[in-house]
Structures are given as C-alpha cells and as structure tokens.
Scaffold this motif. Sequence first.
Motif, short mmCIF file in Angstrom:
data_model
loop_
_atom_site.label_atom_id
_atom_site.label_comp_id
_atom_site.label_asym_id
_atom_site.label_seq_id
_atom_site.Cartn_x
_atom_site.Cartn_y
_atom_site.Cartn_z
N ARG A 13 34.96 -2.93 -10.69
CA ARG A 13 35.86 -3.94 -10.14
C ARG A 13 36.05 -3.76 -8.63
NH1 ARG A 13 41.17 -1.91 -10.11
NH2 ARG A 13 41.24 0.23 -10.82
N ARG A 14 35.65 -2.59 -8.12
CA ARG A 14 35.83 -2.35 -6.69
C ARG A 14 34.90 -3.21 -5.85
NH1 ARG A 14 40.48 0.36 -7.64
NH2 ARG A 14 40.09 1.39 -9.59
N THR A 15 33.85 -3.72 -6.46
CA THR A 15 32.93 -4.54 -5.68
C THR A 15 33.55 -5.89 -5.37
OG1 THR A 15 31.93 -5.44 -7.67
CG2 THR A 15 30.92 -3.46 -6.75
N ARG A 16 34.71 -6.18 -5.95
CA ARG A 16 35.32 -7.50 -5.73
C ARG A 16 36.33 -7.51 -4.60
NH1 ARG A 16 35.84 -7.78 -11.58
NH2 ARG A 16 38.09 -7.74 -11.38
N THR A 17 36.50 -6.37 -3.93
CA THR A 17 37.56 -6.34 -2.91
C THR A 17 37.12 -7.03 -1.63
OG1 THR A 17 36.76 -4.24 -2.09
CG2 THR A 17 38.46 -4.16 -3.79
N GLY A 18 35.83 -7.23 -1.47
CA GLY A 18 35.37 -7.97 -0.29
C GLY A 18 35.31 -7.16 0.98
N ALA A 19 35.53 -5.85 0.89
CA ALA A 19 35.41 -5.03 2.09
C ALA A 19 33.96 -4.99 2.55
CB ALA A 19 35.92 -3.62 1.82
N ALA A 20 33.75 -5.01 3.85
CA ALA A 20 32.39 -5.07 4.38
C ALA A 20 31.83 -3.66 4.57
CB ALA A 20 32.37 -5.83 5.70
N LEU A 21 31.61 -2.98 3.46
CA LEU A 21 31.06 -1.63 3.53
C LEU A 21 29.53 -1.70 3.47
CD1 LEU A 21 33.48 0.22 1.11
CD2 LEU A 21 33.60 0.01 3.58
N PRO A 22 28.85 -0.69 4.02
CA PRO A 22 27.39 -0.71 3.96
C PRO A 22 26.93 -0.66 2.50
CG PRO A 22 28.19 1.41 4.77
CD PRO A 22 29.37 0.50 4.70
N PRO A 23 26.03 -1.54 2.10
CA PRO A 23 25.59 -1.55 0.71
C PRO A 23 24.70 -0.34 0.41
CG PRO A 23 24.29 -3.11 1.98
CD PRO A 23 25.33 -2.54 2.92
N LEU A 24 24.74 0.11 -0.84
CA LEU A 24 23.82 1.15 -1.29
C LEU A 24 22.48 0.50 -1.62
CD1 LEU A 24 26.28 3.03 -3.65
CD2 LEU A 24 25.26 3.98 -1.57
N ALA A 25 21.38 1.21 -1.33
CA ALA A 25 20.06 0.72 -1.72
C ALA A 25 19.94 0.74 -3.24
CB ALA A 25 18.96 1.56 -1.07
N VAL A 26 20.46 1.79 -3.87
CA VAL A 26 20.61 1.84 -5.34
C VAL A 26 22.05 2.27 -5.60
CG1 VAL A 26 19.88 2.97 -7.48
CG2 VAL A 26 18.20 2.53 -5.67
N GLY A 27 22.76 1.46 -6.38
CA GLY A 27 24.19 1.71 -6.55
C GLY A 27 24.51 2.61 -7.72
N ILE A 28 25.81 2.75 -8.00
CA ILE A 28 26.26 3.56 -9.12
C ILE A 28 25.67 3.00 -10.41
CG2 ILE A 28 28.31 4.21 -10.46
CD1 ILE A 28 29.89 4.13 -7.84
N GLY A 29 25.23 3.86 -11.31
CA GLY A 29 24.71 3.41 -12.59
C GLY A 29 23.32 3.94 -12.87
N ASP A 30 22.61 4.37 -11.84
CA ASP A 30 21.34 5.04 -12.07
C ASP A 30 21.62 6.55 -12.06
OD1 ASP A 30 18.39 5.52 -12.09
OD2 ASP A 30 18.35 3.39 -11.64
N ASP A 31 20.56 7.37 -12.07
CA ASP A 31 20.79 8.81 -12.06
C ASP A 31 21.50 9.27 -10.80
OD1 ASP A 31 19.23 9.65 -14.53
OD2 ASP A 31 17.74 8.49 -13.45
N ALA A 32 21.24 8.57 -9.71
CA ALA A 32 21.83 8.93 -8.42
C ALA A 32 21.87 7.68 -7.56
CB ALA A 32 21.01 10.04 -7.75
#
Lengths: 339, 339
Positions: A13-32
């Motif tokens: 749900r944190r992805t809905r806050t709209g803060a302009a943070l640098p995106p991850l190339a691969v996000g949470i949910g994979d091994d790393a």
Amino acid sequence: MDEFALIRRLTERRTRTGAALPPLAVGIGDDAAVADWPSGSQIVMSCDTMVQEVHFKRVTMKDSDVGYKAMASNISDIAAMGAIPRYALLSLSAPKNVPVSRLDNLYEGLYECAEQFGVTVAGGDTTSTPGEIVLAVTIIGEIEQGRALVRSSARPGDAVFVTGYPGCSAAGLHYLLGRQQAADSIGELTQPYRFLVQAHQRPQPQVKAARMLLQSGFAGALNDVSDGVASEAAEIAEASGVGLLLEEGRLPVHPDLAEYARLASREPLDWILGGGEDYQLLGTVRPEGVNELAALFSRHGIPLAIVGEVSERFTGVRLLRRSGAIEPVDKRGYNHFDN
Amino acid sequence: MDEFALIRRLTERRTRTGAALPPLAVGIGDDAAVADWPSGSQIVMSCDTMVQEVHFKRVTMKDSDVGYKAMASNISDIAAMGAIPRYALLSLSAPKNVPVSRLDNLYEGLYECAEQFGVTVAGGDTTSTPGEIVLAVTIIGEIEQGRALVRSSARPGDAVFVTGYPGCSAAGLHYLLGRQQAADSIGELTQPYRFLVQAHQRPQPQVKAARMLLQSGFAGALNDVSDGVASEAAEIAEASGVGLLLEEGRLPVHPDLAEYARLASREPLDWILGGGEDYQLLGTVRPEGVNELAALFSRHGIPLAIVGEVSERFTGVRLLRRSGAIEPVDKRGYNHFDN
C-alpha cells in the motif's frame, strides 16, 4: 495471515502515497531488490535495532513513533557520515499474538520517515518471535568518493559545534516515564512537555545540515548525537587523538528544556551531556570556516552553536564550567568531581 | 561487557583471518561503513532473519551453524538474482544472560560463511532483548546493469532445472528433531545422517552456479530453494504468468535422502517438494541452452538436473507422476489428490 500476505500488506500500500522516490529496478517480492547506483560514488551502510522494553516501552512510544524513530536513527547514521540516505531494509520480529494493527502502525511510521527523507524501502523480512518486538533497520546511502565525514578527522584548533538542542529527547523520556500512561493517550500536550516529547518520539535526523557541512569544505569530524554530547565528543576525541574542550556557557539549552528541568529539579546539563537519542550532529569545523558556516546555517534556519574547541594539550573531553573550573567529563556525561 | 566492547570483540578479531576481502574505505566503528562501488553496476539488497525457537532450536543447530546459515541464506538471496554478494550488516539481539561464548560462536559461523563467499561484514548492531536470540542479516550485492535474474522471466518452452539435491535439509531437520539431543553433541555422524544434517546446518548458497547461469545468457527465471521446490516453482509460475510441469521421475533424489526416507518410512518427494532451506537454485533455461548449460555445469562438478518444462497451457505447478498421471501441486508441496 501468512508471512507473504503480511509482507504484501505492510509494503504494497506504500506505493500509493505518491512520493517521488527513485524507483527500484526490481522491487520487493523477488529474492532481493535491485537498484541503479550512480557511478563515482561510494556506498555507505549502517544498521540499528530497536527492541521493545529495551529501547522503548508502550508508555514512551506509540507504535508509529517506534517505526518513525527506528528509521530516523538509521538515517541519522548516514547523515553523520555526510552521506545521502537512499535505501532501507527492514527486519521485524513480533510475537504471534501481536495485533496486525500494531504492525501496520509500526510500518506507517517507518514509511513516513523514509518518505520524508527520500529513502526507498528496498526489502523487508517479517518473522514471529517468542519474545518482544525487535525491529532492525539497515540503511544504505551514497556519498561522493572519499568525502565521508569520519570521527577521526578533528584537528587541534577546530571549533566544536552542535546542531539543535541536545538533551531534549532525554528530558522528554524522563517526563514520559514519570507519567506512566500509554503513549497514545498523550493527545495535545502543553509546553514545555510537547516539544520534549516530540524530540524523544520524532527526532529529526540532520541530513540537510550534514550535506551543507560536507559541501562547505570546512567540516572536520562528525558524529550524530545518539548517546549524548559527552559520549559523542569522547568518540571524536579518541578517534582523532585529540582533546575536546566544551564550554558549559555555550552549550545550547532549549527554553522548554530549561523550564522542565526547573519543574523536575534537575540540571539541563545532565541531559545534554548524558542523555541521548537526539540525532542532532556534533562535530568539528576548521577555524577559518566558522563564520561562513554559522551564516549559512542561519540563512537556512538550522540552529548551530559553537560549543568548544579541539586541543592537542590533552585527550578526552573536558568541560569549562561557568565558574572557570575545567573538569574532565566521562562518556556517560558524568564529570568526575561533582557526581 | 558494554555494547562497544562487545562489538569490538565480535568484529575486530576477524581482521586477523587474512582473507583477501575488499577493504572498506571506512570500517566498522564509525556511524556507518563506506565502500567503493564499481560504476556501471546495480546494487542488490536483501535481508533475512533467524529467531531461536522459530527458525532453529538448540537441538537442531550449534550456534556456529546458526551464524553460518544466517549468512548463507542471505547470500543465497543474492545468488538467486544472479548477483555477486559483497557486503553484510548484522543485527544481533540476545538475552542479557547469554554467555559471550555463544555470541562468539554465532559470529564465528557468520564470518566463516562470509569469508567463504567473499563477503565483507560492513556493520553490526548488538542489543539485548528480553526474548530469544534474533539474528537479522542484510546483504548487499552487485550485478551488471539490467541483468538481474528475476522470477518473472520464465517463458513457455523453457526447461525447468534445479541444482543439487533439494529435500536433504528438511530430512536432516526431521532426523535432528527426532533425535532430541543438543546439536553440538552430534560429533561424527555416519551416513545417511551426516550428509542430511550437513545440508540442514551448513547449506551452500549457489553463487557460482548462478553466475554461470547469468553469464551463459540462457537463463530465464531464477529462485533459490528456501521454501521447497513446490513453493519456489509456484512463485516463478505466478510471477511469470505461466505453468510449470515438474516430472517426478526427473527430480533428483540424493542416495542418502532415499536411504533415510526408507528408514523413516517417508516419501522423499514430500521433502523435495515441501521441505526448504536447501538454498539450491530452481529456475528456467531457454530450450536452446539446455545442452550447453548441462555440459558447463558438468565440467564444473555442479549437479544440475532438468526436472520439467514451462507451459502456457495452464498456470501454477503440476506434477507428472511416474504413473503418467498429472496432478496439481500447491505451494506447500501437497498435491491435491493424494493428501
């Protein structure tokens, strides 16, 4: 709720806050998680852990404050190197019977602080424990090659400075422990309590001040005030092989700290030297830069006080009292004569 | 022993081991560690936590094994992205009455594994807790820009492979729990127990295999087997929007696993599909690369088995039994018809 579902709930749900943070190339949910990294910079890493009943109690901190402060204390370690905080990884161990709402609130605070300082949460692990809540945060930052502000670079002649008003967090804790009510029942406190409680529950890591110091080119050694001014000064003195002379009359005392100390029949100095968890900065600055730095901080509205100087004539930390006497101060903030 | 002295004790002596690890620009002891970072690469981050009585018990793991395995499981997450593990940060919470020798042994295992895989310990935080030992490890790795091997890149037609012999760790745990003696009294076990206990206590993350996969250019999706083959296969199937058909007759069964299963009147397949903590790799490979990859792994002496294929005709995981029947398999390794 299984672990996967819980992690999803706590992070997605944190992805809905709209803060302009640098995106991850691969996000949470994979091994790393995978992130781009600017070239020409160094990676700065630290971790810090908060344990219920050891670092906080339910009478001193709401769960959202615990999360906020866990993130803030880690960001502060990155600030204390002059670096820019970038990524955080969270390890949360909690008893099976902890209501999910408590974990939600912890994460709320963690993410609130992370967003405020532009930090991307890049990973999380949630486990059960037969013991109390343990929250470990690892923080990863970035700094220009070879520019880290370390403890060992104080030089004789440097001025010693502190940002903000150390001691307020310890005074706030003193008030909360004396009060012995649940932290979430505090509501609208009046002064002097409100400022002190805020300083304890929502410390503000000094990333901006540290970056200004680094960019000024005048910085010497730097620490964050996690363990009290005396302890941080002692670390710099030891790492740099010098002495730090602090002047009682120049240590900044916030008016609310002075007022509460009067009400509680305590000395503000004890909290300033021996308190902790303020996450302000204590450091040294080359003498030729003092005026320029003071003017710069003043323009940005960041409180900066020159509180002493670095000496080669002794080691450790000494305190010049208002009386003119000079006394050694130990790491815990006790001076050897009065206590 | 105060916290500073403890951290010094637990970390300083490690610099004497003589391992040729990349030096930190600023080491443990300042607010944060600083390291050089190669340009043109991405940073890979993960954290994983072990809690006494939840993830290990004193009958299943010696303290040095706990440390080793905590580091190994984290390194495995980095391997599962195809990345090179570089730095680790440790958060250790322990009851005040834990003998320092236990913490020494934990760290001994942590550092043994870190050195084996070229990982530099860049930070540590040691706290007390009223509960059980909680050990959180954060691991930071490096990967070539855009090359991370994620769960979502399996394609129909890919072959499904596994390295090593999954199920052995779960069988080792089964043996240890049935035995109910302190893990450090195990001494010289005979086969088939020794191999299985070793697989449980000292799993070997497959960094080399993962790097070979990445460099081959034939890799599809990749996971490490932390939760059993069924669970890892299901994650790849879900993330890639495909089905994975596993063939019972092709799943590799280690002779010691087969022997112990016979003695314990269990099915090896249950441990292979539903066990966990093997830290082998499960992934997919493009069909045109299967032969080349098999030959490459054979030359390097790394067991690699092709165990199935990726299909677009269904989603989730199915098992082709020796009988010719095809059965759906759920994440926990149960197939829906037999159990």
